[in-house]
Each structure stands twice: as C-alpha cells, then as structure tokens.
Design a protein around this motif. Structure first.
Motif, short mmCIF file in Angstrom:
data_model
loop_
_atom_site.label_atom_id
_atom_site.label_comp_id
_atom_site.label_asym_id
_atom_site.label_seq_id
_atom_site.Cartn_x
_atom_site.Cartn_y
_atom_site.Cartn_z
N VAL A 256 4.92 9.33 5.97
CA VAL A 256 3.87 8.17 5.43
C VAL A 256 3.88 8.53 3.95
CG1 VAL A 256 1.79 7.02 6.08
CG2 VAL A 256 3.03 8.23 7.77
N LEU A 257 3.51 7.57 3.23
CA LEU A 257 2.83 7.61 1.99
C LEU A 257 2.24 6.51 1.53
CD1 LEU A 257 2.89 9.05 -0.81
CD2 LEU A 257 4.94 7.75 -1.42
N ILE A 258 1.00 6.56 1.26
CA ILE A 258 0.03 5.73 0.60
C ILE A 258 0.02 5.81 -0.82
CG2 ILE A 258 -2.30 4.55 0.50
CD1 ILE A 258 -0.76 4.00 3.18
N THR A 259 0.44 5.08 -1.62
CA THR A 259 0.96 5.21 -2.94
C THR A 259 -0.40 5.51 -3.89
OG1 THR A 259 1.30 2.82 -3.49
CG2 THR A 259 3.28 4.39 -3.02
N ASP A 260 -1.31 4.76 -3.78
CA ASP A 260 -2.55 4.93 -4.51
C ASP A 260 -3.52 5.85 -4.11
OD1 ASP A 260 -5.09 4.35 -5.98
OD2 ASP A 260 -4.82 2.33 -6.24
N LYS A 261 -3.84 7.04 -4.67
CA LYS A 261 -4.69 8.11 -3.91
C LYS A 261 -6.03 7.64 -3.71
CE LYS A 261 -2.23 11.72 -6.56
NZ LYS A 261 -2.40 12.71 -7.71
N LYS A 262 -6.60 6.40 -4.38
CA LYS A 262 -7.79 6.14 -4.14
C LYS A 262 -7.88 5.26 -2.79
CE LYS A 262 -7.98 3.88 -7.83
NZ LYS A 262 -7.64 3.60 -9.17
N LEU A 263 -6.81 4.95 -2.35
CA LEU A 263 -6.58 4.19 -1.02
C LEU A 263 -6.25 4.93 0.30
CD1 LEU A 263 -4.60 1.04 -2.05
CD2 LEU A 263 -6.98 1.20 -1.63
N ARG A 264 -6.23 6.47 0.00
CA ARG A 264 -5.95 7.38 0.83
C ARG A 264 -7.48 7.62 1.80
NH1 ARG A 264 -1.91 11.22 -2.49
NH2 ARG A 264 -0.16 9.75 -2.61
N HIS B 69 -4.54 16.59 4.17
CA HIS B 69 -4.83 15.41 4.57
C HIS B 69 -3.74 14.53 5.58
CE1 HIS B 69 -8.12 14.50 2.06
NE2 HIS B 69 -7.45 15.09 0.79
N SER B 70 -2.48 15.06 5.31
CA SER B 70 -1.39 14.80 6.27
C SER B 70 -1.42 15.50 7.55
CB SER B 70 0.18 15.04 5.50
OG SER B 70 0.46 13.87 4.56
N ILE B 71 -1.67 16.88 7.25
CA ILE B 71 -2.08 17.66 8.69
C ILE B 71 -2.92 16.89 9.35
CG2 ILE B 71 -2.97 19.77 9.71
CD1 ILE B 71 -1.55 21.32 7.00
N MET B 72 -4.21 16.60 8.79
CA MET B 72 -5.32 15.85 9.76
C MET B 72 -4.96 14.84 10.41
SD MET B 72 -8.54 16.78 7.47
CE MET B 72 -9.00 15.08 7.48
N LEU B 73 -4.20 13.68 9.42
CA LEU B 73 -3.62 12.60 10.03
C LEU B 73 -2.84 12.61 11.13
CD1 LEU B 73 -2.71 9.52 9.80
CD2 LEU B 73 -1.10 10.21 8.11
N LEU C 161 0.79 -1.12 0.08
CA LEU C 161 0.22 -0.03 -0.05
C LEU C 161 0.95 1.31 0.01
CD1 LEU C 161 -2.51 -1.17 2.81
CD2 LEU C 161 -2.86 -1.36 0.21
N GLY C 162 2.04 1.19 0.58
CA GLY C 162 2.92 2.43 0.81
C GLY C 162 4.07 1.95 1.46
N LEU C 163 4.49 3.30 1.97
CA LEU C 163 5.77 3.27 2.85
C LEU C 163 5.66 4.10 4.11
CD1 LEU C 163 8.43 3.95 -0.20
CD2 LEU C 163 8.04 1.57 1.07
N ILE C 164 6.52 3.89 5.19
CA ILE C 164 6.42 4.67 6.26
C ILE C 164 7.99 4.63 6.64
CG2 ILE C 164 5.87 2.89 7.93
CD1 ILE C 164 4.38 5.41 9.46
N ASP C 165 8.52 6.14 6.77
CA ASP C 165 9.63 6.02 7.26
C ASP C 165 10.08 6.91 8.62
OD1 ASP C 165 10.45 5.19 4.44
OD2 ASP C 165 10.77 7.10 3.68
#
Length: 176
Positions: A94-102, A137-141, A75-79
């Motif tokens: 954090v990166l979820i690569t597919d925008k539809k899965l965010r 979206h990242s700010i909210m996360l 789904l993505g990566l977390i560093d």
C-alpha cells in the motif's frame, strides 16, 4: 454495488490518464527502497505498462489498483503482486503518496477492501507483506488489519546510505 468501495475511498483499475501519476511514483527515489527499484522509468515504458494493465490477475500475476477518495481524487496505490493461484496466496503493498494524507484511514480502508476481495473473489488462503523494520506506520497498519509478524529477513535491503536493514514478513491467513 461496487465491491471495492468503502466509506472514505474506492479502488479502481489503472487508466491511461494515470500516466503522470505513475511516472511520478515510479521515479520518486524516496520510495525506491520499498519497491526495490534502482533506476528511473521512462514515460514510454510506463505508457506500455498502462496499455497492458487490463491483463487479468491470473495472466499478469499482479493487480495494481488506484486508491481514490469519494471525490475521485487520487490518493495512492494498492498492489497485489506475486499472485500464486496454485498456492492461493499473494503479496500486498500500500502507498498513500501524500505524506500529509497518511494516518487518516485511507490505507487501512484500502487494505481491508483488498483483503476481502482476495478472500471472496480470488479465493486466497493468505496475503503477505514485506515491511522494512523501520517503517513503523506500515507495521501498525498491517498489524491492525490482522496481519501477524512471522519472520525477519536479516540485513535484507541495502539503503542508498550503504546500510543494510532487516525486513519483516507479515501474513494474514484467512479463516474460511
């Protein structure tokens, strides 16, 4: 029991089979702004990176984990990056690569797992994140995971359109 497993996802180390996935991410110009990348990476360089991904976080000063659903779909990566054991802190991204899965809770769960791992296994005092002011979206996360906005770096990043954008600094300070 796997420490880095949640209800929807688990986090795993990088594998040689991740070459194409990492190549796609590192050469995606849409994310270069977030990672401060300005040039493409060759498959050769990424292969070398993967060959050294086994290094301990204390040696490499970073840890990149793959976010997978329970069916093992990537789904993505977390560093964790800029790991500083002397001051017990690290950056996190954090990166979820597919925008539809965010927005489906995968990033939230990955961030919660890594935050707990940082506290219990790495004995961190804090995590921090640098987030572009327009990355709502990242700010909210990060805010929903207890990170607090502590500062603004004015006109920090130059976009490919020639516009300078502010970058926000978020911190999560653990209560031990």
């Amino acid at each position: 029991m796997l420490t880095l497993k949640g209800e929807q996802i688990f986090l795993r180390a990088l594998e040689p089979e991740d070459l194409d996935f990492i190549y796609m991410i590192e050469n995606n110009e849409e994310i270069w702004e977030m990672s401060a990348t300005q040039t493409p990476y060759s498959r050769f360089l990424i292969k070398q990176y993967l060959e050294n991904a086994h290094q301990d976080i204390y040696e490499a000063k970073q840890l990149r984990l793959v976010i997978c659903d329970l069916d093992e779909t990537v789904l993505g990566l977390i560093d964790l990056f800029d790991f500083n054991p002397a001051h017990n802190r690290a950056g996190v991204g954090v990166l979820i690569t597919d925008k539809k899965l965010r927005g489906k809770g995968y990033g939230k769960e990955a961030l919660a797992l890594v935050s707990e791992y940082g506290k219990t296994h790495l004995h961190l005092h804090q995590l921090y994140a640098n987030i572009s002011v327009d990355n709502v979206h990242s700010i909210m996360l990060f805010e929903n995971q207890g990170f607090e906005k502590v500062g603004v770096k004015k006109e920090w990043s130059l976009t490919k359109d020639g516009v300078y954008k502010d970058e926000l600094i978020y911190q999560l300070i653990y209560v031990h």
